[in-house]
Design a protein around this motif. Structure first.
Motif, PDB file in Angstrom:
ATOM      1  N   ARG A 159      43.991  37.017  39.371  1.00  0.00           N
ATOM      2  CA  ARG A 159      43.190  37.867  40.255  1.00  0.00           C
ATOM      3  C   ARG A 159      41.906  38.304  39.544  1.00  0.00           C
ATOM      4  N   PHE A 160      42.018  38.688  38.274  1.00  0.00           N
ATOM      5  CA  PHE A 160      40.839  39.090  37.528  1.00  0.00           C
ATOM      6  C   PHE A 160      39.841  37.938  37.436  1.00  0.00           C
ATOM      7  N   LEU A 161      40.327  36.743  37.120  1.00  0.00           N
ATOM      8  CA  LEU A 161      39.422  35.593  36.999  1.00  0.00           C
ATOM      9  C   LEU A 161      38.744  35.272  38.328  1.00  0.00           C
ATOM     10  N   ARG A 162      39.482  35.356  39.434  1.00  0.00           N
ATOM     11  CA  ARG A 162      38.859  35.146  40.756  1.00  0.00           C
ATOM     12  C   ARG A 162      37.803  36.222  41.020  1.00  0.00           C
ATOM     13  N   ASP A 163      38.114  37.463  40.640  1.00  0.00           N
ATOM     14  CA  ASP A 163      37.141  38.549  40.824  1.00  0.00           C
ATOM     15  C   ASP A 163      35.885  38.313  39.993  1.00  0.00           C
ATOM     16  N   VAL A 164      36.035  37.862  38.770  1.00  0.00           N
ATOM     17  CA  VAL A 164      34.866  37.591  37.913  1.00  0.00           C
ATOM     18  C   VAL A 164      33.980  36.536  38.568  1.00  0.00           C
ATOM     19  N   VAL A 165      34.593  35.453  39.028  1.00  0.00           N
ATOM     20  CA  VAL A 165      33.819  34.382  39.662  1.00  0.00           C
ATOM     21  C   VAL A 165      33.078  34.930  40.881  1.00  0.00           C
ATOM     22  N   ARG A 166      33.768  35.643  41.715  1.00  0.00           N
ATOM     23  CA  ARG A 166      33.141  36.156  42.930  1.00  0.00           C
ATOM     24  C   ARG A 166      32.057  37.189  42.614  1.00  0.00           C
ATOM     25  N   THR A 217      29.035  35.130  41.147  1.00  0.00           N
ATOM     26  CA  THR A 217      28.441  34.119  42.034  1.00  0.00           C
ATOM     27  C   THR A 217      27.867  34.746  43.299  1.00  0.00           C
ATOM     28  N   GLU A 218      28.400  35.872  43.752  1.00  0.00           N
ATOM     29  CA  GLU A 218      27.886  36.523  44.953  1.00  0.00           C
ATOM     30  C   GLU A 218      26.865  37.612  44.652  1.00  0.00           C
ATOM     31  N   GLY A 219      26.496  37.772  43.375  1.00  0.00           N
ATOM     32  CA  GLY A 219      25.399  38.653  43.006  1.00  0.00           C
ATOM     33  C   GLY A 219      25.714  40.129  42.901  1.00  0.00           C
ATOM     34  N   TYR A 220      26.977  40.500  42.851  1.00  0.00           N
ATOM     35  CA  TYR A 220      27.311  41.916  42.704  1.00  0.00           C
ATOM     36  C   TYR A 220      26.807  42.466  41.377  1.00  0.00           C
ATOM     37  N   ASP A 221      26.709  41.607  40.374  1.00  0.00           N
ATOM     38  CA  ASP A 221      26.208  42.046  39.072  1.00  0.00           C
ATOM     39  C   ASP A 221      24.732  42.396  39.119  1.00  0.00           C
ATOM     40  N   PHE A 244      39.133  45.894  43.885  1.00  0.00           N
ATOM     41  CA  PHE A 244      39.763  47.203  43.699  1.00  0.00           C
ATOM     42  C   PHE A 244      40.321  47.392  42.288  1.00  0.00           C
ATOM     43  N   HIS A 245      41.081  46.425  41.782  1.00  0.00           N
ATOM     44  CA  HIS A 245      41.730  46.569  40.476  1.00  0.00           C
ATOM     45  C   HIS A 245      40.781  46.348  39.303  1.00  0.00           C
ATOM     46  N   ASN A 246      39.691  45.643  39.535  1.00  0.00           N
ATOM     47  CA  ASN A 246      38.823  45.246  38.419  1.00  0.00           C
ATOM     48  C   ASN A 246      37.387  45.749  38.557  1.00  0.00           C
ATOM     49  N   ARG A 247      37.119  46.574  39.533  1.00  0.00           N
ATOM     50  CA  ARG A 247      35.748  47.004  39.815  1.00  0.00           C
ATOM     51  C   ARG A 247      35.094  47.697  38.626  1.00  0.00           C
ATOM     52  N   ASP A 248      35.805  48.599  37.962  1.00  0.00           N
ATOM     53  CA  ASP A 248      35.217  49.337  36.838  1.00  0.00           C
ATOM     54  C   ASP A 248      34.833  48.400  35.703  1.00  0.00           C
ATOM     55  N   VAL A 249      35.705  47.474  35.384  1.00  0.00           N
ATOM     56  CA  VAL A 249      35.420  46.523  34.296  1.00  0.00           C
ATOM     57  C   VAL A 249      34.227  45.662  34.669  1.00  0.00           C
ATOM     58  N   LEU A 250      34.205  45.153  35.891  1.00  0.00           N
ATOM     59  CA  LEU A 250      33.108  44.285  36.310  1.00  0.00           C
ATOM     60  C   LEU A 250      31.781  45.028  36.383  1.00  0.00           C
ATOM     61  N   ALA A 251      31.801  46.242  36.905  1.00  0.00           N
ATOM     62  CA  ALA A 251      30.559  47.013  37.058  1.00  0.00           C
ATOM     63  C   ALA A 251      29.956  47.392  35.714  1.00  0.00           C
ATOM     64  N   SER A 252      30.770  47.554  34.702  1.00  0.00           N
ATOM     65  CA  SER A 252      30.243  47.968  33.401  1.00  0.00           C
ATOM     66  C   SER A 252      29.912  46.795  32.491  1.00  0.00           C
ATOM     67  N   ALA A 305      31.386  39.440  28.704  1.00  0.00           N
ATOM     68  CA  ALA A 305      31.631  40.863  28.439  1.00  0.00           C
ATOM     69  C   ALA A 305      32.747  41.384  29.343  1.00  0.00           C
ATOM     70  N   ALA A 306      32.800  40.898  30.576  1.00  0.00           N
ATOM     71  CA  ALA A 306      33.871  41.315  31.496  1.00  0.00           C
ATOM     72  C   ALA A 306      35.229  40.864  30.969  1.00  0.00           C
ATOM     73  N   VAL A 307      35.287  39.621  30.508  1.00  0.00           N
ATOM     74  CA  VAL A 307      36.553  39.106  29.963  1.00  0.00           C
ATOM     75  C   VAL A 307      36.943  39.896  28.723  1.00  0.00           C
ATOM     76  N   ARG A 308      35.995  40.171  27.845  1.00  0.00           N
ATOM     77  CA  ARG A 308      36.288  40.970  26.642  1.00  0.00           C
ATOM     78  C   ARG A 308      36.830  42.349  27.007  1.00  0.00           C
ATOM     79  N   ALA A 309      36.180  43.003  27.956  1.00  0.00           N
ATOM     80  CA  ALA A 309      36.613  44.340  28.369  1.00  0.00           C
ATOM     81  C   ALA A 309      38.007  44.281  28.996  1.00  0.00           C
ATOM     82  N   TYR A 310      38.254  43.255  29.782  1.00  0.00           N
ATOM     83  CA  TYR A 310      39.576  43.102  30.401  1.00  0.00           C
ATOM     84  C   TYR A 310      40.642  42.907  29.328  1.00  0.00           C
ATOM     85  N   LEU A 311      40.379  42.027  28.375  1.00  0.00           N
ATOM     86  CA  LEU A 311      41.348  41.768  27.304  1.00  0.00           C
ATOM     87  C   LEU A 311      41.588  43.010  26.464  1.00  0.00           C
ATOM     88  N   GLU A 312      40.536  43.751  26.190  1.00  0.00           N
ATOM     89  CA  GLU A 312      40.664  45.002  25.438  1.00  0.00           C
ATOM     90  C   GLU A 312      41.539  46.009  26.189  1.00  0.00           C
TER      91      GLU A 312
END
Length: 157
Positions: A95-102, A105-109, A126-134, A140-147
């Motif tokens: 789910r996290f990996l799908r969220d990162v791609v979306r 690719t959809e420009g939320y960053d 919902f579950h990954n918004r904070d990690v992705l937004a920061s 960096a998103a993957v690093r933050a998720y792993l941390e």
């Protein structure tokens, strides 16, 4: 002897098929000196579960003959719970990996926090918004998720 997976096995782990009842002789290996010792140990496998490690064949065979079926059922219960937890963890990673791609690719960053608030995201991310937004980028998103996963694992033990 157990699927050549280079895994660590512990008593109570599933190491084979449920119909397997056997004693496996194996030489000891010293990781410090990287040498194979001349001493053997005997792995006792009952219905596919590693149930004991014995220093001699007679003890291993005695354990195989006297092993409690009730104890085996409890281990199957524990293995099932472990399997379900691992499936849940794998699903969360997917789910996290799908969220990162979306997200990227959809420009939320590229959006400001205000623009993201105006866009009705609902349960999206919902579950990954904070990690992705920061995170500045996907790495960096993957690093933050792993941390976060590592810290969560430390908090559980």
């Amino acid at each position: 002897m157990f699927d050549c997976a280079l895994d660590d096995f512990r008593i109570g782990d599933c190491v084979g098929h449920a119909e397997e009842l056997r004693v496996v002789r194996e030489r000891l290996y010293c990781t410090a000196c990287r040498a194979i010792d001349q001493q053997f140990v005997y792995f006792v496998v009952y219905r596919g579960i590693l149930v004991d490690v014995a220093l001699d064949l007679a003890s291993a065979e005695a354990q195989l003959r006297s092993f409690s079926f009730e104890r085996l059922l409890l281990w199957y219960h524990d293995l099932y719970a472990k399997r379900e937890a691992e499936r849940r963890e794998r699903w969360e990673v997917e789910r996290f990996l799908r969220d990162v791609v979306r997200w990227y690719t959809e420009g939320y960053d590229q959006m400001t926090p205000e623009e993201r608030e105006q866009k009705p995201l609902g349960l999206l991310f919902f579950h990954n918004r904070d990690v992705l937004a920061s995170a500045a980028d996907p790495v960096a998103a993957v690093r933050a998720y792993l941390e976060a996963q590592e810290n969560d694992g430390k908090n559980r033990t």
